[in-house]
Design a protein around this motif. Structure first.
Motif, PDB file in Angstrom:
ATOM      1  N   MET A  65       0.853  -1.189   0.000  1.00  0.00           N
ATOM      2  CA  MET A  65       0.000   0.000   0.000  1.00  0.00           C
ATOM      3  C   MET A  65       0.885   1.233   0.000  1.00  0.00           C
ATOM      4  N   PHE A  66       0.392   2.274  -0.653  1.00  0.00           N
ATOM      5  CA  PHE A  66       1.084   3.546  -0.742  1.00  0.00           C
ATOM      6  C   PHE A  66       0.173   4.607  -0.140  1.00  0.00           C
ATOM      7  N   VAL A  77       5.428   3.707   1.564  1.00  0.00           N
ATOM      8  CA  VAL A  77       4.959   2.412   1.095  1.00  0.00           C
ATOM      9  C   VAL A  77       5.198   1.391   2.191  1.00  0.00           C
ATOM     10  N   ALA A  78       4.338   0.395   2.269  1.00  0.00           N
ATOM     11  CA  ALA A  78       4.492  -0.690   3.241  1.00  0.00           C
ATOM     12  C   ALA A  78       3.752  -1.912   2.732  1.00  0.00           C
ATOM     13  N   SER A  79       4.100  -3.060   3.285  1.00  0.00           N
ATOM     14  CA  SER A  79       3.320  -4.265   3.002  1.00  0.00           C
ATOM     15  C   SER A  79       1.919  -4.074   3.574  1.00  0.00           C
ATOM     16  N   LEU A  80       0.979  -4.865   3.110  1.00  0.00           N
ATOM     17  CA  LEU A  80      -0.399  -4.686   3.533  1.00  0.00           C
ATOM     18  C   LEU A  80      -0.621  -4.958   5.022  1.00  0.00           C
ATOM     19  N   ASP A  81       0.343  -5.621   5.666  1.00  0.00           N
ATOM     20  CA  ASP A  81       0.224  -5.830   7.113  1.00  0.00           C
ATOM     21  C   ASP A  81       0.947  -4.732   7.897  1.00  0.00           C
ATOM     22  N   GLY A  82       1.480  -3.745   7.201  1.00  0.00           N
ATOM     23  CA  GLY A  82       2.143  -2.629   7.870  1.00  0.00           C
ATOM     24  C   GLY A  82       3.641  -2.786   8.041  1.00  0.00           C
ATOM     25  N   THR A  83       4.166  -3.946   7.701  1.00  0.00           N
ATOM     26  CA  THR A  83       5.609  -4.169   7.833  1.00  0.00           C
ATOM     27  C   THR A  83       6.342  -3.648   6.596  1.00  0.00           C
ATOM     28  N   GLN A  84       7.652  -3.688   6.647  1.00  0.00           N
ATOM     29  CA  GLN A  84       8.514  -3.251   5.532  1.00  0.00           C
ATOM     30  C   GLN A  84       8.169  -1.839   5.069  1.00  0.00           C
ATOM     31  N   ARG A  85       7.850  -1.001   6.024  1.00  0.00           N
ATOM     32  CA  ARG A  85       7.492   0.383   5.733  1.00  0.00           C
ATOM     33  C   ARG A  85       8.733   1.208   5.400  1.00  0.00           C
ATOM     34  N   ARG A  86       8.602   2.056   4.395  1.00  0.00           N
ATOM     35  CA  ARG A  86       9.708   2.963   4.080  1.00  0.00           C
ATOM     36  C   ARG A  86       9.187   4.190   3.336  1.00  0.00           C
ATOM     37  N   VAL A  87       9.958   5.261   3.415  1.00  0.00           N
ATOM     38  CA  VAL A  87       9.635   6.488   2.694  1.00  0.00           C
ATOM     39  C   VAL A  87      10.043   6.313   1.246  1.00  0.00           C
ATOM     40  N   LEU A  88       9.102   6.556   0.349  1.00  0.00           N
ATOM     41  CA  LEU A  88       9.364   6.398  -1.076  1.00  0.00           C
ATOM     42  C   LEU A  88       9.861   7.702  -1.689  1.00  0.00           C
ATOM     43  N   ILE A  89       9.155   8.809  -1.396  1.00  0.00           N
ATOM     44  CA  ILE A  89       9.507  10.124  -1.937  1.00  0.00           C
ATOM     45  C   ILE A  89       9.288  11.173  -0.850  1.00  0.00           C
ATOM     46  N   ASP A  90      10.278  12.032  -0.630  1.00  0.00           N
ATOM     47  CA  ASP A  90      10.130  13.084   0.375  1.00  0.00           C
ATOM     48  C   ASP A  90      10.744  14.409  -0.076  1.00  0.00           C
ATOM     49  N   THR A  91      10.857  14.603  -1.380  1.00  0.00           N
ATOM     50  CA  THR A  91      11.359  15.866  -1.909  1.00  0.00           C
ATOM     51  C   THR A  91      10.341  16.472  -2.868  1.00  0.00           C
TER      52      THR A  91
END
Length: 240
Positions: A65-66, A77-91
């Motif tokens: 999910m995004f 973005v993260a897996s649908l269970d909320g894990t592996q979360r990371r920032v994709l774009i922040d500029t």
């Protein structure tokens, strides 16, 4: 379709066609939650490090999910269970809101209604190959939807009061409806487009340039996000 009004300030809604789950963002107590389309208790998926989560989109093939955070000015973005979360774009983000996925072609689309320089952008699912799609003649592009059957990206603009569509690969845009009052969310289903409108307190739907009807709930209130819940994942879009 689903619209967001459940006693909280729910902004965005998205649907996972594989597990038949509805996901939504809540800015009253910043969080992302989910629930079965058949009902049942909601489950919180992400509750930490959120400021104003607004748009949300599902990649049912990649099981991710995004979402946009309009106060943190980033896309995550993260897996649908909320894990592996990371920032994709922040500029170069000011007021990102609407976000949609094109899982078949691996593309992500989002709108930034920054009043100084509104724009619609795209990238691959991993955030690479970011590029500008639309930057002229925009006001408040609140809503986006992508129809994989027609390959059209459509948006509703509360500033120009228009609904426009384009094939992202050809970059040719066209106006499909004018005279909208204050659109907020939009989704496609078949040959129809559905959108929520804050001035009309309802859900409006039409078949490309020919408005058909509108639905108004008994309680008059601003209706925010809207999404389409398909009975099955669309043909050609199932994971290999």
């Amino acid at each position: 379709f689903y619209w967001s009004h459940m006693g909280k300030v729910i902004i965005g809604v998205a649907y996972d066609c594989m597990e038949k789950m509805i996901y939504w963002t809540d800015i009253s107590s910043p969080s992302i939650s989910k629930a079965s389309i058949d009902g049942g208790e909601p489950t919180a998926v992400i509750i930490s490090d959120l400021s104003s989560p607004e748009g949300i989109a599902i990649d049912h093939m990649g099981r991710t999910m995004f979402w946009t955070d309009s106060m943190a000015d980033r896309i995550e973005v993260a897996s649908l269970d909320g894990t592996q979360r990371r920032v994709l774009i922040d500029t170069d983000l000011v007021n990102p809101r609407a976000i949609v996925t094109d899982p078949i072609n691996g593309n992500l689309y989002w709108a930034d209604w920054n009043r100084e320089a509104p724009k619609i952008e795209t990238s691959y699912m991993d955030g690479s190959n970011r590029r500008l799609l639309v930057q002229s003649e925009l006001g408040l592009p609140n809503a986006l939807t992508y129809d994989s059957q027609s390959s059209l990206l459509c948006w509703a603009d509360a500033g120009t009061h228009k609904m426009e569509c384009m094939n992202p690969g050809r970059a040719q845009r066209s106006t499909v409806l004018e005279g909208l009052q204050y659109p907020f969310g939009i989704t496609a289903f078949g040959k129809n487009l559905y959108y929520t409108d804050w001035q009309r307190f309802g859900v409006c739907f039409f078949m490309f340039s020919q408005e058909l009807d509108e639905f108004q709930p008994q309680k008059r209130a601003n209706i925010y996000g809207i999404t389409t819940a398909y009975a099955q994942c669309l043909p050609g879009s199932k994971p290999v």
